[in-house]
Scaffold this motif. Structure first.
Motif: not given
Length: 478
Positions: A149, A153, A190, A192, A207-209, A212-213
């Motif tokens: 993970e 990320s 998930p 990410v 990014s799909y977090n 993070v983004c």
């Protein structure tokens, strides 16, 4: 917005100027266009990191931005003066030839002839959006992969794939949790991030977090559904790939057909087949013939510091056509079995990824430590499925020790056997179906996590009864 327009033109002319990308991103962010801002910040790279985490005076940034805008405006005005001069010269020439209409010239209502291209040049140019300039091409190949993970990320999961000439145009990254040195493979990992090659060959990272983004990620419902379908296939492909590896190791060549892997006992390298295996056999065999099968996974691998899977552990499965060109499946290292005498656990692994972690019964000091291979796979040892060895047995090398079922399920998790490894019925039947003959087994202490890893939907474990052995009475040390 005027500043944004000049900065857009500037970065188009100087795409390597990271400071310009950063300033353009700040303009977008100030105007509420956060998606475009994040794109520009990604292009700015280390400049964004440096300026966002340092106390740089705002006046300094404004001076630099004004300098870029002034430089771009002067260049634009110089081009306009040159174009207008050429247009005047062209009009004078046309006036000397009134009876002719030059090709590509339109006559307007005032009677003046204006070249179409020149007329457009007189207007203030509207620059294309940077996102359009660097927009990813429509992916003709969508691949999936998974990584630790932290690495996923951080956008590090696909470093090896992106350097490859066979890299897909778009790859979606799923995240696996870490447990010590292991990565944990579970259903519904998930999504990410995605990485996609732009028309200029650059890599666009999405990014799909949100954490993070610091952005509102795009809708990913379709991608998540495809990711689930991709995951459903990987364990069956891992079993087939491992069986091809085992056959190749013993015969010196890949099997010619799937039937060679599923012959009656004792030729039952693979416990059974699935529709997916029948569909993918030719492609995986071709991949194994073109690319040397990797050495079997080390029994106690160490995950890399950034959490990515070990070599061969984080490849991607694209489509059948690409695998036929030499692309192995995601679990490119053969499946292996690790037994932890301290935790009473048995894990199915590929590299440093754990696919299953079962509870087992052992014999304490009577259970040997060391490395073995599965040398014999038998259904209903000694002719029945409810005896001391249960419904499945897998002998460890040429010894009297085996992994098998039991008619004493309460002994699971304890040291009550004479040295063999006991498993619950549904667990040993799943294991029998997943791992082929020749699978490496290591027995040691303190190497596996305590948490069980048992999916709600088990691996297909229906096995033909021609894998019984009525000609032998097994005397394993139950």
């Amino acid at each position: 917005m005027k500043n944004s327009q000049h900065l857009k033109v500037y970065v188009q002319m100087h795409p390597d100027n990271k400071m310009a990308w950063y300033l353009l991103g700040k303009e977008y962010y100030k105007n509420g266009q956060h998606g475009k801002a994040n794109y520009c910040f990604n292009q700015a790279g280390e400049v964004y990191e440096a300026f966002e985490h340092s106390k740089v005076p705002a006046e300094m940034l404004r001076e630099y931005e004004e300098g870029l805008i002034r430089e771009n405006r002067q260049r634009h005005e110089s081009r306009l003066r040159l174009r207008r001069g050429l247009l005047v010269l062209l009009l004078l020439l046309l006036m000397l030839i009134p009876s002719a209409v030059a090709p590509g010239v339109n006559l307007d209502k005032s009677g003046f002839s204006v070249p179409e291209a020149a007329a457009g040049d007189l207007e203030e140019p509207v620059a294309a959006e940077p996102a359009d300039e660097e927009a990813p091409s429509v992916p003709d190949v969508l691949a999936f992969t998974a990584a630790g993970e932290d690495a996923a990320s951080a956008g590090q999961a696909l470093a090896a794939i992106l350097k490859s000439q066979k890299a897909p145009s778009q790859t979606a990254v799923l995240a696996m949790k870490k447990s010590g040195r292991w990565l944990i493979w579970k259903k519904h990992l998930p999504l990410v991030a995605t990485l996609e090659q732009s028309r200029k060959g650059k890599i666009v990272y999405q990014s799909y977090n949100p954490a993070v983004c610091a952005c509102e990620p795009p809708e990913a419902g379709g991608l998540k559904k495809q990711a689930e379908l991709w995951q459903e296939k990987q364990e069956e492909l891992a079993a087939l790939w491992s069986a091809i590896h085992s056959y190749n190791s013993s015969k010196g060549k890949p099997p010619e057909s799937l039937k060679e892997l599923t012959r009656p006992f004792p030729g039952n390298i693979l416990g059974g087949t699935t529709p997916l295996m029948k569909q993918e056999f030719a492609a995986l065999r071709a991949a194994s013939a073109q690319q040397p099968l990797q050495a079997s996974a080390q029994p106690s691998p160490a995950a890399s510091p950034d959490g990515t899977a070990a070599a061969g552990g984080n490849g991607s499965v694209e489509d059948t056509a690409n695998r036929s060109k030499g692309q192995p499946p995601f679990f490119s290292q053969p499946l292996a079995i690790i037994v932890d005498k301290q935790n009473h656990r048995l894990a199915v692994t590929s590299g440093n990824i754990i696919l299953r972690n079962y509870a087992v019964g052992l014999g304490g000091g009577k259970t040997p430590e060391g490395e073995f291979v599965i040398s014999d796979k038998v259904v209903n040892p000694n002719g029945h499925d409810n005896g001391e060895f249960g419904s499945r047995g897998m002998q460890l090398s040429d010894t009297n020790y085996a992994i098998h079922g039991t008619n004493e399920p309460d002994s699971i998790g304890k040291d009550e056997s004479l040295g063999c490894i006991r498993m619950k019925r549904e667990d040993v039947e799943e294991l029998f179906a997943m791992v082929p003959m020749g699978t490496k087994v290591q027995i040691s202490k303190g190497v596996l996590p305590d948490e069980l890893l048992l999916p709600g939907e088990r691996y297909p474990s229906r096995t033909p009864l021609d894998q019984t052995n009525p000609n032998k009475v097994y005397h394993w040390l139950n």
